[in-house]
Design an enzyme around this catalytic site. Structure first.
Site, PDB file in Angstrom:
ATOM      1  N   GLY A  54       0.814  -1.214   0.000  1.00 40.62           N
ATOM      2  CA  GLY A  54       0.000   0.000   0.000  1.00 40.62           C
ATOM      3  C   GLY A  54       0.847   1.263   0.000  1.00 40.62           C
ATOM      4  O   GLY A  54       0.519   2.237  -0.679  1.00 40.62           O
ATOM      5  N   THR A  55       1.935   1.255   0.755  1.00 40.61           N
ATOM      6  CA  THR A  55       2.774   2.460   0.852  1.00 40.61           C
ATOM      7  C   THR A  55       3.329   2.828  -0.520  1.00 40.61           C
ATOM      8  O   THR A  55       3.270   3.993  -0.934  1.00 40.61           O
ATOM      9  CB  THR A  55       3.933   2.216   1.846  1.00 40.61           C
ATOM     10  OG1 THR A  55       3.366   1.882   3.121  1.00 40.61           O
ATOM     11  CG2 THR A  55       4.814   3.435   1.987  1.00 40.61           C
ATOM     12  N   SER A  93      -3.600  -3.390  -0.791  1.00 38.05           N
ATOM     13  CA  SER A  93      -2.485  -4.102  -0.171  1.00 38.05           C
ATOM     14  C   SER A  93      -2.976  -5.455   0.328  1.00 38.05           C
ATOM     15  O   SER A  93      -3.925  -5.521   1.113  1.00 38.05           O
ATOM     16  CB  SER A  93      -1.958  -3.258   0.993  1.00 38.05           C
ATOM     17  OG  SER A  93      -0.948  -3.949   1.671  1.00 38.05           O
ATOM     18  N   ALA A  94      -2.297  -6.541  -0.111  1.00 43.30           N
ATOM     19  CA  ALA A  94      -2.810  -7.893   0.158  1.00 43.30           C
ATOM     20  C   ALA A  94      -2.855  -8.269   1.639  1.00 43.30           C
ATOM     21  O   ALA A  94      -3.741  -9.010   2.060  1.00 43.30           O
ATOM     22  CB  ALA A  94      -1.958  -8.913  -0.597  1.00 43.30           C
ATOM     23  N   HIS A  95      -1.904  -7.742   2.437  1.00 38.40           N
ATOM     24  CA  HIS A  95      -1.857  -8.239   3.827  1.00 38.40           C
ATOM     25  C   HIS A  95      -2.989  -7.697   4.700  1.00 38.40           C
ATOM     26  O   HIS A  95      -3.131  -8.077   5.845  1.00 38.40           O
ATOM     27  CB  HIS A  95      -0.477  -7.997   4.460  1.00 38.40           C
ATOM     28  CG  HIS A  95      -0.177  -6.587   4.879  1.00 38.40           C
ATOM     29  ND1 HIS A  95      -0.260  -6.174   6.180  1.00 38.40           N
ATOM     30  CD2 HIS A  95       0.231  -5.503   4.170  1.00 38.40           C
ATOM     31  CE1 HIS A  95       0.099  -4.901   6.268  1.00 38.40           C
ATOM     32  NE2 HIS A  95       0.387  -4.470   5.056  1.00 38.40           N
ATOM     33  N   THR A 111      11.873  -7.099 -10.972  1.00 39.29           N
ATOM     34  CA  THR A 111      11.243  -8.414 -11.150  1.00 39.29           C
ATOM     35  C   THR A 111      10.051  -8.539 -10.204  1.00 39.29           C
ATOM     36  O   THR A 111      10.158  -8.257  -9.015  1.00 39.29           O
ATOM     37  CB  THR A 111      12.274  -9.534 -10.875  1.00 39.29           C
ATOM     38  OG1 THR A 111      13.350  -9.345 -11.791  1.00 39.29           O
ATOM     39  CG2 THR A 111      11.674 -10.912 -11.051  1.00 39.29           C
ATOM     40  N   GLN A 169      -7.803  -0.116   3.357  1.00 43.34           N
ATOM     41  CA  GLN A 169      -8.652  -0.660   4.429  1.00 43.34           C
ATOM     42  C   GLN A 169     -10.067  -0.960   3.944  1.00 43.34           C
ATOM     43  O   GLN A 169     -10.923  -1.351   4.743  1.00 43.34           O
ATOM     44  CB  GLN A 169      -8.715   0.310   5.610  1.00 43.34           C
ATOM     45  CG  GLN A 169      -7.381   0.512   6.330  1.00 43.34           C
ATOM     46  CD  GLN A 169      -6.929  -0.711   7.132  1.00 43.34           C
ATOM     47  OE1 GLN A 169      -7.670  -1.672   7.327  1.00 43.34           O
ATOM     48  NE2 GLN A 169      -5.693  -0.684   7.593  1.00 43.34           N
ATOM     49  N   CYS A 212       3.936   6.374  20.427  1.00 45.42           N
ATOM     50  CA  CYS A 212       4.854   6.765  21.488  1.00 45.42           C
ATOM     51  C   CYS A 212       6.162   7.218  20.849  1.00 45.42           C
ATOM     52  O   CYS A 212       6.869   6.425  20.248  1.00 45.42           O
ATOM     53  CB  CYS A 212       5.097   5.586  22.404  1.00 45.42           C
ATOM     54  SG  CYS A 212       5.908   6.055  23.923  1.00 45.42           S
TER      55      CYS A 212
HETATM   56  N1  PLP Z   1      -2.917   2.987   3.713  1.00 52.40           N
HETATM   57  C1  PLP Z   1      -3.661   2.592   4.747  1.00 52.40           C
HETATM   58  C2  PLP Z   1      -5.023   3.194   4.935  1.00 52.40           C
HETATM   59  C3  PLP Z   1      -3.184   1.625   5.637  1.00 52.40           C
HETATM   60  O1  PLP Z   1      -3.943   1.251   6.670  1.00 52.40           O
HETATM   61  C4  PLP Z   1      -1.893   1.085   5.422  1.00 52.40           C
HETATM   62  C5  PLP Z   1      -1.332   0.106   6.385  1.00 52.40           C
HETATM   63  O2  PLP Z   1      -1.589   0.175   7.573  1.00 52.40           O
HETATM   64  C6  PLP Z   1      -1.153   1.518   4.317  1.00 52.40           C
HETATM   65  C7  PLP Z   1      -1.697   2.465   3.478  1.00 52.40           C
HETATM   66  C8  PLP Z   1       0.209   0.963   4.025  1.00 52.40           C
HETATM   67  O3  PLP Z   1       0.106  -0.312   3.465  1.00 52.40           O
HETATM   68  P1  PLP Z   1       1.369  -1.309   3.453  1.00 52.40           P
HETATM   69  O4  PLP Z   1       1.528  -1.794   4.856  1.00 52.40           O
HETATM   70  O5  PLP Z   1       0.978  -2.400   2.510  1.00 52.40           O
HETATM   71  O6  PLP Z   1       2.545  -0.538   2.957  1.00 52.40           O
END
Ligand code: PLP
Length: 388
Positions: A71-72, A199-201, A237, A179, A325
């Site tokens: 996702g990032t 994001s798959a996880h 890759t 999300q 924190c």
């Molecule tokens: N965007 C949102 C709303 C998220 O909740 C997260 C992860 O917590 C991310 C992006 C980042 O995803 P990733 O952990 O796959 O980089």
């Protein structure tokens, strides 16, 4: 000790069916999808099959799906990529104050490069307004990025209305749907978005794999430079085993979405009802009726979130707090701050996030553990119950 995992918004356990598919694939094939020989072509066929499945589940075309490391990276590619591609047209970006850091920090980085940013606020329920977006648009705006569902509160944004405003003005609209996928309907044409991150996880798939949907004709400058993978938008890759896992995980999540939505709505309503009836001065953050049901963000007056997390952890219950924190002090959640939540309550906020393997028995165990923990922490507090 019993183990109760209530941190699904952070990451999810991998579904055994997803793991089995990934293992079977790795045992059989290791080719590089870019190789022209048989091994490569076998891997490429599997990858394209996964791309087709993911595209179909989003209502997109396969050529509009670009695999990323998560996702990032998808958020960075969307926001930075669209800003850089639009640089000759203007240098203004619009986002919201409640975004994940993957978007917020990217926009802040772009500000250092000379872009200007408008950060839209939200109302007390955590919702960003389409009217405010309209007012913030400028002739030099090059990209708008507003998330679909908030990771801390679960609040769902009116993406369809927001995207209509952005696209009506001819400005590419990105949504971070990390999300949302597998939890609420996500269809790129119904939403009218130009870019969408996943994001798959977050839906019982593997970590380190995600994707960015980029609508045809939307221009995005790549972040990385190298080979011609992913139609020259993302060299390197491909994480083929991760891609296979993501497609399978998404298929399962979308197939079970309605049943899970119903089950988790009942479970989380029950959880909120029980906790608020057994403990005084507990508040639900975010719109009660407009949330991903599996996310419950509660503020317990007079206690610090970190202390609750540690006490629950000792009982085998894993949750997280909205406040991070840093250097020994608690930095309140930027999301709850944007919603105007009382600073005392932001300190005592806890995110309980449920998912596919959460059971009623686990919720009962958590409900039973909380009153004693909160009473003990409040009795130790220097301020709770001392005034008024
Ligand atoms: N965007 C949102 C709303 C998220 O909740 C997260 C992860 O917590 C991310 C992006 C980042 O995803 P990733 O952990 O796959 O980089």
């Amino acid at each position: 000790m019993k183990s109760v995992y209530l941190d699904y918004n952070s990451t999810t356990p991998i579904d055994p069916a997803v793991l089995a598919e990934m293992q079977a694939f790795s045992a059989e094939t290791f080719g590089n999808p870019s190789s022209v020989h048989w091994y490569g072509q076998k891997a490429k066929a599997a990858m394209e099959n996964a791309r087709e499945k993911i595209a179909a589940l989003l209502g997109a075309r396969p050529a509009e799906i670009y695999f990323t490391s998560g996702g990032t990276e998808a958020d960075n590619l969307a926001v930075k990529g669209a800003a850089h591609a639009g640089r000759s047209r203007g240098r203004h970006i619009i986002t919201s104050r409640i975004e994940h850091h993957a978007v917020l920090k990217t926009v802040q980085y772009l500000e250092k490069e000379g872009f200007e940013a408008t950060y839209l606020g939200c109302d007390g329920a955590g919702v960003v307004s389409a009217a405010e977006l309209k007012q913030a648009l400028r002739p030099d705006t090059v990209v708008v990025s507003i998330m679909m569902a908030n990771n801390e509160t679960g609040v769902i944004q009116p993406v369809r209305e927001l995207a209509a405003v952005g696209r009506g003005a001819g400005i590419p609209f990105h949504t971070d749907a990390v999300q949302a996928v597998g939890k609420i309907p996500v269809n790129v044409d119904e939403l009218g978005v130009d870019m969408l991150s996943l994001s798959a996880h977050k839906f019982c798939g593997p970590k380190g794999i995600g994707a960015l949907y980029i609508r045809r004709k939307t221009t995005v400058t790549p972040l990385l430079h190298g080979g011609s993978h992913e139609r020259r938008k993302r060299p390197g890759t491909e994480n083929i085993v991760g891609i296979i896992g993501m497609a399978k995980a998404m298929e399962i999540a979308v197939e079970r979405r309605e049943d899970e939505h119903r089950r988790l709505s009942e479970l989380s309503d029950y959880f909120v009802r029980e906790v608020t009836s057994r403990i005084g001065e507990v508040y639900l953050n975010g719109s009660p009726g407009n949330r991903i049901p599996s996310t419950v963000n509660l503020s317990f007056r007079g206690v610090e979130g970190e202390s609750i997390i540690l006490s629950l952890d000792l009982k085998g219950i894993e949750v997280s707090s909205g406040s991070a924190c840093t250097s020994g002090s608690l930095e309140p959640s930027h999301v709850l701050q944007a919603m105007g939540v009382d600073p005392i309550l932001t300190q005592g906020s806890i995110r309980f996030s449920m998912g596919r393997f959460t059971t009623r028995e686990e919720i009962d165990y958590t409900v039973a553990a909380l009153p004693e923990i909160i009473t003990r922490l409040r009795s130790m507090s220097a301020v709770y119950g001392k005034s008024s």
